[in-house]
Design an enzyme around this catalytic site. Sequence first.
Site, PDB file in Angstrom:
ATOM      1  CB  SER A 131      48.346  38.186  50.661  1.00  0.00           C
ATOM      2  OG  SER A 131      49.232  39.049  50.010  1.00  0.00           O
ATOM      3  CE1 TYR A 155      48.656  40.745  55.675  1.00  0.00           C
ATOM      4  CE2 TYR A 155      50.030  40.771  53.703  1.00  0.00           C
ATOM      5  CZ  TYR A 155      48.777  40.724  54.295  1.00  0.00           C
ATOM      6  OH  TYR A 155      47.651  40.646  53.511  1.00  0.00           O
ATOM      7  CE  LYS A 159      46.157  38.037  55.503  1.00  0.00           C
ATOM      8  NZ  LYS A 159      44.724  37.961  55.788  1.00  0.00           N
ATOM      9  CE1 TYR A 305      54.493  38.052  44.919  1.00  0.00           C
ATOM     10  CE2 TYR A 305      54.924  40.307  45.585  1.00  0.00           C
ATOM     11  CZ  TYR A 305      54.947  38.959  45.847  1.00  0.00           C
ATOM     12  OH  TYR A 305      55.412  38.521  47.060  1.00  0.00           O
TER      13      TYR A 305
HETATM   14  P1  NAD Z   1      40.966  46.555  55.486  1.00  0.00           P
HETATM   15  O1  NAD Z   1      41.891  46.916  56.585  1.00  0.00           O
HETATM   16  O2  NAD Z   1      40.327  47.643  54.707  1.00  0.00           O
HETATM   17  O3  NAD Z   1      39.822  45.591  56.036  1.00  0.00           O
HETATM   18  C1  NAD Z   1      39.986  44.747  57.140  1.00  0.00           C
HETATM   19  C2  NAD Z   1      38.790  44.965  58.056  1.00  0.00           C
HETATM   20  O4  NAD Z   1      38.921  44.076  59.178  1.00  0.00           O
HETATM   21  C3  NAD Z   1      38.719  46.376  58.610  1.00  0.00           C
HETATM   22  O5  NAD Z   1      37.401  46.856  58.486  1.00  0.00           O
HETATM   23  C4  NAD Z   1      39.112  46.222  60.081  1.00  0.00           C
HETATM   24  O6  NAD Z   1      38.482  47.177  60.896  1.00  0.00           O
HETATM   25  C5  NAD Z   1      38.682  44.807  60.368  1.00  0.00           C
HETATM   26  N1  NAD Z   1      39.456  44.131  61.422  1.00  0.00           N
HETATM   27  C6  NAD Z   1      40.793  44.142  61.598  1.00  0.00           C
HETATM   28  N2  NAD Z   1      41.130  43.411  62.672  1.00  0.00           N
HETATM   29  C7  NAD Z   1      39.979  42.910  63.179  1.00  0.00           C
HETATM   30  C8  NAD Z   1      39.663  42.085  64.286  1.00  0.00           C
HETATM   31  N3  NAD Z   1      40.625  41.615  65.104  1.00  0.00           N
HETATM   32  N4  NAD Z   1      38.374  41.760  64.515  1.00  0.00           N
HETATM   33  C9  NAD Z   1      37.388  42.251  63.699  1.00  0.00           C
HETATM   34  N5  NAD Z   1      37.634  43.057  62.641  1.00  0.00           N
HETATM   35  C10 NAD Z   1      38.907  43.380  62.383  1.00  0.00           C
HETATM   36  O7  NAD Z   1      41.784  45.571  54.524  1.00  0.00           O
HETATM   37  P2  NAD Z   1      41.413  45.027  53.091  1.00  0.00           P
HETATM   38  O8  NAD Z   1      42.333  45.649  52.111  1.00  0.00           O
HETATM   39  O9  NAD Z   1      39.956  45.081  52.875  1.00  0.00           O
HETATM   40  O10 NAD Z   1      41.913  43.525  53.276  1.00  0.00           O
HETATM   41  C11 NAD Z   1      41.019  42.516  53.703  1.00  0.00           C
HETATM   42  C12 NAD Z   1      41.793  41.221  53.861  1.00  0.00           C
HETATM   43  O11 NAD Z   1      42.427  40.923  52.627  1.00  0.00           O
HETATM   44  C13 NAD Z   1      42.892  41.270  54.907  1.00  0.00           C
HETATM   45  O12 NAD Z   1      42.902  40.053  55.601  1.00  0.00           O
HETATM   46  C14 NAD Z   1      44.162  41.450  54.086  1.00  0.00           C
HETATM   47  O13 NAD Z   1      45.278  40.880  54.719  1.00  0.00           O
HETATM   48  C15 NAD Z   1      43.811  40.692  52.820  1.00  0.00           C
HETATM   49  N6  NAD Z   1      44.549  41.177  51.646  1.00  0.00           N
HETATM   50  C16 NAD Z   1      44.490  42.493  51.304  1.00  0.00           C
HETATM   51  C17 NAD Z   1      45.208  42.963  50.214  1.00  0.00           C
HETATM   52  C18 NAD Z   1      45.225  44.420  49.847  1.00  0.00           C
HETATM   53  O14 NAD Z   1      46.167  44.862  49.176  1.00  0.00           O
HETATM   54  N7  NAD Z   1      44.225  45.196  50.224  1.00  0.00           N
HETATM   55  C19 NAD Z   1      45.960  42.052  49.439  1.00  0.00           C
HETATM   56  C20 NAD Z   1      45.982  40.713  49.798  1.00  0.00           C
HETATM   57  C21 NAD Z   1      45.256  40.287  50.918  1.00  0.00           C
HETATM   58  C1  WQD Z   2      53.099  48.353  44.076  1.00  0.00           C
HETATM   59  C2  WQD Z   2      54.305  48.877  43.306  1.00  0.00           C
HETATM   60  C3  WQD Z   2      56.116  49.589  44.712  1.00  0.00           C
HETATM   61  C4  WQD Z   2      53.977  52.936  46.545  1.00  0.00           C
HETATM   62  C5  WQD Z   2      51.540  45.210  48.964  1.00  0.00           C
HETATM   63  C6  WQD Z   2      51.748  44.172  50.028  1.00  0.00           C
HETATM   64  C7  WQD Z   2      51.041  42.911  49.660  1.00  0.00           C
HETATM   65  C8  WQD Z   2      49.573  43.146  49.305  1.00  0.00           C
HETATM   66  C9  WQD Z   2      49.409  44.265  48.336  1.00  0.00           C
HETATM   67  C10 WQD Z   2      48.259  42.633  51.233  1.00  0.00           C
HETATM   68  C11 WQD Z   2      55.640  48.404  43.869  1.00  0.00           C
HETATM   69  C12 WQD Z   2      55.534  50.760  43.951  1.00  0.00           C
HETATM   70  C13 WQD Z   2      54.307  51.843  45.773  1.00  0.00           C
HETATM   71  C14 WQD Z   2      54.634  54.170  46.299  1.00  0.00           C
HETATM   72  C15 WQD Z   2      55.867  53.123  44.527  1.00  0.00           C
HETATM   73  N1  WQD Z   2      48.794  43.488  50.470  1.00  0.00           N
HETATM   74  N2  WQD Z   2      55.229  51.946  44.781  1.00  0.00           N
HETATM   75  N3  WQD Z   2      55.554  54.225  45.297  1.00  0.00           N
HETATM   76  O1  WQD Z   2      54.150  46.141  47.483  1.00  0.00           O
HETATM   77  O2  WQD Z   2      53.100  44.895  45.536  1.00  0.00           O
HETATM   78  O3  WQD Z   2      52.093  44.732  47.750  1.00  0.00           O
HETATM   79  O4  WQD Z   2      50.130  45.421  48.788  1.00  0.00           O
HETATM   80  O5  WQD Z   2      48.295  41.453  51.188  1.00  0.00           O
HETATM   81  O6  WQD Z   2      51.154  42.078  50.758  1.00  0.00           O
HETATM   82  O7  WQD Z   2      53.131  43.927  50.156  1.00  0.00           O
HETATM   83  O8  WQD Z   2      51.910  46.862  46.535  1.00  0.00           O
HETATM   84  O9  WQD Z   2      50.861  49.028  46.075  1.00  0.00           O
HETATM   85  O10 WQD Z   2      52.665  48.904  47.842  1.00  0.00           O
HETATM   86  O11 WQD Z   2      53.297  48.643  45.460  1.00  0.00           O
HETATM   87  O12 WQD Z   2      56.708  53.232  43.632  1.00  0.00           O
HETATM   88  O13 WQD Z   2      54.411  55.178  46.981  1.00  0.00           O
HETATM   89  O14 WQD Z   2      54.308  50.321  43.419  1.00  0.00           O
HETATM   90  O15 WQD Z   2      57.506  49.705  44.815  1.00  0.00           O
HETATM   91  O16 WQD Z   2      56.503  48.226  42.782  1.00  0.00           O
HETATM   92  P1  WQD Z   2      52.944  45.651  46.814  1.00  0.00           P
HETATM   93  P2  WQD Z   2      52.126  48.418  46.558  1.00  0.00           P
END
Ligand code: NAD
Ligand code: WQD
Length: 361
Positions: A131, A155, A159, A305
Amino acid sequence: MTPPRAAPCVLVTGGLGYIGSHTVVALAGHGYRVVVVDDLSNSSIDVLAPVEALCGTSVATYCGDVRDREFLATVLGRNPVACAVHFAGLKAVGDSVRMPLEYYDVNVNGTLTLARALEAAGVRRVVFSSSATVYGDPAVAPTPETHPLAPANPYGRSKRDAEELLADLCASDPRWGAISLRYFNPAGAHPSGTIGERPQGVPNNLVPYIAQVANGERPALRVFGDDYPTPDGTGVRDYVHVMDLASAHVAAVARMLSRPGNEVINLGSGRGYSVLEVIRAYEHANDVRVPYEIVPRRSGDVPRYLADATLAGQLLDWRATRGIDEMCRDAARFQRMHVQRAPRPARTPASSPNRALSPAS
Ligand code: NAD
Ligand code: WQD
């Protein structure tokens, strides 16, 4: 379409989650055989049917925890896996502050256990979901992969630790390969509207929150701060369509299968949108109104970002092709098709661990 039997087999952990489900479909569309492991802690088995419909084939799916090494050994023993894509993990920043042990256990210990199981099975290739959060509050935007890491919460630190574990592993053994993909802000859904993001409870992320407001499920969006040093004062983010992310994983798997070594790659568009710009884009793309109010900043948020995605172009021949309008349209379609569904159970029942949901083929 059933891929030929000789197609490489990819293990996708977290394959029923938001990004994982789209990646499973993309991998199958490129002829890979896919095996899914998911403990359903943040997803539902209901996702499997639309995934299989989009794949045009069945997907061997095992319900279990990536921290369970015996379970992983069984899955790897039954399937000729060539590479793993490791999505399974926890991702809510606020929860990670309240429950750091759970976050380190699932995100770091989960990666460690998977790596041990892969090593034992002789499968030394992994694509890892990292992330942009690992940068903390970046001093430079667009931010390149070489920027110092300073994650500001458990978190983000989990990562970073998992990335470093994989880098150490690759340094220890030239047969190992790992690509850590640092996603910026994933958004949108599959254009069919059948798979997308289904947050449990109140959404943390901007686009799912807007989608619920626009759909009449919540009264108004709270915009967290309008006094940031950005053009309109609201936070700027680099939103990347989940379909583009899925394509990047297909490219990363192909690269992993062709060469070992450790790499870290940003996935973003390099284009930033403020919260107010996203609201306007959503309104325009879907001909709806999104009521909002400005409230104080959310603790831990950073002003901006933005990805420097040059390396993704060079190493994966990948760039984001879908813009904010498409993300908003696709998110809205998914939201309309999934409103008023019965709430899903929060966790898999402890009494049914490691249940094979469909037999390995
Ligand atoms: P998500 O929660 O929708 O998907 C994660 C999946 O993993 C889920 O289906 C959950 O049931 C499964 N899971 C969780 N813990 C588990 C375990 N211990 N064993 C087996 N399965 C497990 O999340 P996502 O948004 O699809 O994110 C996927 C990955 O990408 C995550 O590692 C997250 O940290 C990373 N990521 C997500 C975002 C985002 O904003 N969505 C941004 C950056 C990184
Ligand atoms: C985006 C913008 C908020 C909600 C998070 C995690 C990051 C990654 C992605 C996993 C910001 C604003 C949001 C709301 C708002 N996940 N906002 N009202 O914070 O950039 O990143 O998700 O890895 O780790 O921190 O994403 O979608 O929460 O926010 O004004 O109800 O929207 O302040 O500027 P963020 P976000």
